[in-house]
Design a protein around this motif. Structure first.
Motif, short mmCIF file in Angstrom:
data_model
loop_
_atom_site.label_atom_id
_atom_site.label_comp_id
_atom_site.label_asym_id
_atom_site.label_seq_id
_atom_site.Cartn_x
_atom_site.Cartn_y
_atom_site.Cartn_z
N GLY A 289 -82.70 141.81 16.80
CA GLY A 289 -82.33 143.04 16.13
C GLY A 289 -83.30 143.34 15.01
N ASN A 290 -82.77 143.51 13.80
CA ASN A 290 -83.61 143.81 12.64
C ASN A 290 -84.13 142.56 11.93
N LYS A 291 -83.63 141.38 12.33
CA LYS A 291 -84.06 140.14 11.69
C LYS A 291 -85.34 139.64 12.33
N VAL A 292 -86.37 139.46 11.52
CA VAL A 292 -87.67 139.01 12.02
C VAL A 292 -88.04 137.69 11.35
N SER A 293 -88.48 136.74 12.15
CA SER A 293 -88.99 135.48 11.62
C SER A 293 -90.13 135.04 12.52
N ARG A 294 -90.65 133.86 12.26
CA ARG A 294 -91.77 133.40 13.06
C ARG A 294 -91.79 131.88 13.10
N ILE A 295 -92.45 131.36 14.13
CA ILE A 295 -92.66 129.92 14.27
C ILE A 295 -94.13 129.64 13.96
N LEU A 296 -94.38 128.69 13.10
CA LEU A 296 -95.73 128.20 12.87
C LEU A 296 -95.88 126.89 13.63
N ALA A 297 -96.87 126.82 14.51
CA ALA A 297 -97.09 125.62 15.32
C ALA A 297 -98.53 125.18 15.17
N TRP A 298 -98.74 123.85 15.15
CA TRP A 298 -100.10 123.35 15.03
C TRP A 298 -100.28 122.06 15.82
N CYS A 299 -101.52 121.82 16.20
CA CYS A 299 -101.87 120.69 17.04
C CYS A 299 -103.22 120.15 16.58
N PHE A 300 -103.40 118.84 16.63
CA PHE A 300 -104.64 118.22 16.19
C PHE A 300 -105.58 117.95 17.36
N LEU A 301 -105.22 118.40 18.57
CA LEU A 301 -106.03 118.21 19.76
C LEU A 301 -106.59 119.54 20.23
N ASP A 302 -107.75 119.50 20.90
CA ASP A 302 -108.26 120.74 21.49
C ASP A 302 -107.51 121.00 22.80
#
Length: 318
Positions: A289-302
């Protein structure tokens, strides 16, 4: 009475909660919800979403009807999470894993670590039911750990979900991940606020948005203990600590991830990830709906090395 036909915008295509809640089916599965449902001025069935008892009953009904979680309860005062948004996180990180695995990986061979599992144990319960994944949950609150383990066992998932007590609040991964353990993914819903006062004001805003007057002292309308709602420095400080400490476990976890509620916290987090040498960084938008958030994801491999993580290919372990 009317049944609304619109679908909830922004949810992942695999999310079971695209359509408005089917209150008749939910009440049939969980009768305690029925007296809390009413018909609003538009002629549609709804709940008082500012009432913690109503929200808790809805959660119990959703978990029972859609995920076969027949036993779900919380100690008094603990956080009651919104099910559609929580399962959306799982669907989106499942797609992230699929990029290197070749398909959405399922089964008990996929191990996931939930940092701050909470008394509600919501990510392990949903992830075990939706994808068959195996979970370790951690929490600094021993009451949460005990409650989460009880929920897993009560729903026949004791062999698939294990929750561990983090005895040092300054550590995120150390003391939880043993030297031989490997995880395809870590999850986290970090404390949002920097103090009890800030958390209370946030709940007051929610209540006002729901058209409720606010009276008296601190208000935490959906529950939540200190560790669930706030920590010194709030979300930004927690993210910084998690990022810094993730480097030590770079070879044991494929993807690290966290919800980021405040968009303004992203630039500092990305800078910190560059400093610790993260090879891949993703920001995955989520909306309900009107609620917006996000996921931050990270990896140390190519990317090429990520594909090697899955050799042999992921399989649906019984």
């Amino acid at each position: 009475m009317k049944t609304p036909s619109h679908r909830k915008s922004g949810l992942h295509p695999r999310n079971r909660h695209q359509a408005p809640y089917d209150f008749d089916a939910l009440c049939q599965r969980t009768p305690e919800l029925r007296p809390l449902v009413f018909v609003n001025e538009h002629g549609t069935q709804t709940l008082d979403f500012a009432d913690p008892a109503a929200v808790k009953a809805l959660n119990k009904a959703l978990l029972a009807l859609h995920y076969g979680i027949q036993h779900w309860d919380l100690p008094a005062g603990y956080l009651c999470p919104p099910i559609p948004g929580r399962v959306d996180y799982l669907h989106r990180v499942a797609d992230l894993l699929a990029e290197s695995a070749g398909r959405v990986p399922t089964g008990k061979g996929i191990r996931v670590l939930d940092i701050g599992v909470g008394a509600n144990c919501i990510y392990p319960l949903l992830g075990a039911r939706e994808y068959g994944w195996r979970f370790v949950g951690s929490d600094i609150d021993p009451v949460s750990v005990k409650a989460a383990n009880l929920l897993a066992k009560s729903n026949g998932l004791g062999g698939q979900v294990e929750c561990r007590h983090q005895g040092n609040a300054k550590h995120v991964f150390h003391g939880i991940i043993s030297p031989q353990e490997r995880f395809a993914l870590t999850l986290c819903n970090p404390p949002f606020h920097g103090s009890l006062d800030e958390a209370s004001k946030g709940s007051e805003r929610k209540l006002r948005n729901l058209g409720k007057a606010v009276k008296g002292g601190p208000v935490l309308n959906f529950g939540g203990q200190k560790a669930e709602l706030w920590c010194e420095g709030g979300e930004a400080a927690f993210l910084a600590t998690m990022i810094a400490q993730s480097k030590e476990f770079a070879s044991q976890c494929l993807w690290f991830s966290s919800l980021v509620s405040k968009k303004e916290n992203l630039p500092a987090a990305k800078k910190a990830l560059a400093q610790v040498g993260a090879r891949q960084v993703r920001v995955i938008d989520m909306a309900q709906g009107n609620k917006v958030s996000r996921i931050l994801a990270w990896c140390f491999l190519d990317e090429a090395t990520c594909k090697q993580w899955w050799q042999p290919a992921p399989r649906d372990d019984a």
